[in-house]
Design a protein around this motif. Structure first.
Motif, PDB file in Angstrom:
ATOM      1  N   CYS A  37     -46.610   7.171 -16.001  1.00  0.00           N
ATOM      2  CA  CYS A  37     -46.488   7.266 -17.460  1.00  0.00           C
ATOM      3  C   CYS A  37     -47.723   7.923 -18.108  1.00  0.00           C
ATOM      4  N   TYR A  78     -51.803  -2.295 -18.976  1.00  0.00           N
ATOM      5  CA  TYR A  78     -52.139  -1.146 -18.180  1.00  0.00           C
ATOM      6  C   TYR A  78     -52.537  -0.172 -19.195  1.00  0.00           C
ATOM      7  N   GLN A 129     -42.195   5.637 -25.307  1.00  0.00           N
ATOM      8  CA  GLN A 129     -41.421   5.048 -24.498  1.00  0.00           C
ATOM      9  C   GLN A 129     -40.162   5.635 -24.138  1.00  0.00           C
ATOM     10  N   PHE A 166     -40.021  -2.692 -17.156  1.00  0.00           N
ATOM     11  CA  PHE A 166     -41.339  -3.252 -16.748  1.00  0.00           C
ATOM     12  C   PHE A 166     -41.240  -4.741 -16.683  1.00  0.00           C
ATOM     13  N   TYR A 178     -46.904  -3.605 -19.955  1.00  0.00           N
ATOM     14  CA  TYR A 178     -47.222  -2.130 -19.912  1.00  0.00           C
ATOM     15  C   TYR A 178     -48.568  -2.082 -20.772  1.00  0.00           C
ATOM     16  N   GLU A 225     -39.127  -1.163 -22.005  1.00  0.00           N
ATOM     17  CA  GLU A 225     -39.631  -2.418 -21.565  1.00  0.00           C
ATOM     18  C   GLU A 225     -39.157  -3.466 -20.847  1.00  0.00           C
ATOM     19  N   VAL A 237     -47.571   3.736 -26.092  1.00  0.00           N
ATOM     20  CA  VAL A 237     -46.683   2.504 -26.327  1.00  0.00           C
ATOM     21  C   VAL A 237     -45.776   2.679 -27.680  1.00  0.00           C
ATOM     22  N   VAL A 260     -44.863  -1.751 -10.595  1.00  0.00           N
ATOM     23  CA  VAL A 260     -45.485  -1.897 -12.188  1.00  0.00           C
ATOM     24  C   VAL A 260     -46.406  -0.753 -12.300  1.00  0.00           C
ATOM     25  N   ALA A 274     -46.470   2.824 -14.316  1.00  0.00           N
ATOM     26  CA  ALA A 274     -47.375   2.895 -15.542  1.00  0.00           C
ATOM     27  C   ALA A 274     -48.426   3.884 -15.396  1.00  0.00           C
ATOM     28  N   ASP A 291     -43.290  -5.336 -22.356  1.00  0.00           N
ATOM     29  CA  ASP A 291     -44.024  -4.542 -23.464  1.00  0.00           C
ATOM     30  C   ASP A 291     -45.742  -5.323 -23.210  1.00  0.00           C
TER      31      ASP A 291
END
Length: 138
Positions: free
Chosen positions: A125, A26, A55, A106, A23, A103, A50, A118, A122, A20
């Motif tokens: 996403c 980022y 997610q 990640f 991410y 989460e 987020v 990662v 990210a 959490d």
């Protein structure tokens, strides 16, 4: 115990706790680099990336597009299936559990030293959210 053994022994909730934070960094960096500076605007925009719903939708897309290795899928499932005694206020238990898996993925990647991966996920996403590829509701 080595660093490798440390992350391998962690439960899904602990991995999600780490993931959490990773991410979120980022996303915050992306928003600041995009020129957003007002706290209320930053918070509102960050939610698009987020929130548990976002997610969960993102991990669904990753799985649908076969973006994850078998090991990454295993860590996602570890987080999704972990027993949690808390839940998100504005979403279903199922959505919350799926986002916990997101989460955890990640967290696993970060703690196993896969920082390039990662960043890759990210950024993927961020691209999905910015392109409007997420459904509005789960």
């Amino acid at each position: 115990m080595t660093e490798t053994q440390d992350f391998e022994q962690l439960n899904g909730i602990a991995l999600a706790y780490m993931g959490d934070a990773i991410y979120e960094v980022y996303i915050r960096r992306h928003l600041i680099q995009a020129g957003l500076t007002k706290p209320t605007k930053l918070h509102h925009k960050a939610t698009m990336y987020v929130s548990a719903k976002a997610q969960a939708a993102l991990i669904d897309l990753m799985l649908e597009q076969e973006k994850l290795s078998e090991t990454e899928q295993d860590y996602f499932r570890r987080g999704r299936n972990a027993k949690s005694y808390t839940h998100a206020k504005n979403t279903s238990v199922v959505t919350y559990r799926i986002s916990t898996g997101f989460e955890a993925l990640f967290g696993y990647l970060y703690l196993s030293g896969q920082t390039e991966r990662v960043g890759e996920l990210a950024n993927w996403c961020i691209e999905q959210v910015e392109a409007g590829r997420l459904p509005n509701e789960r």
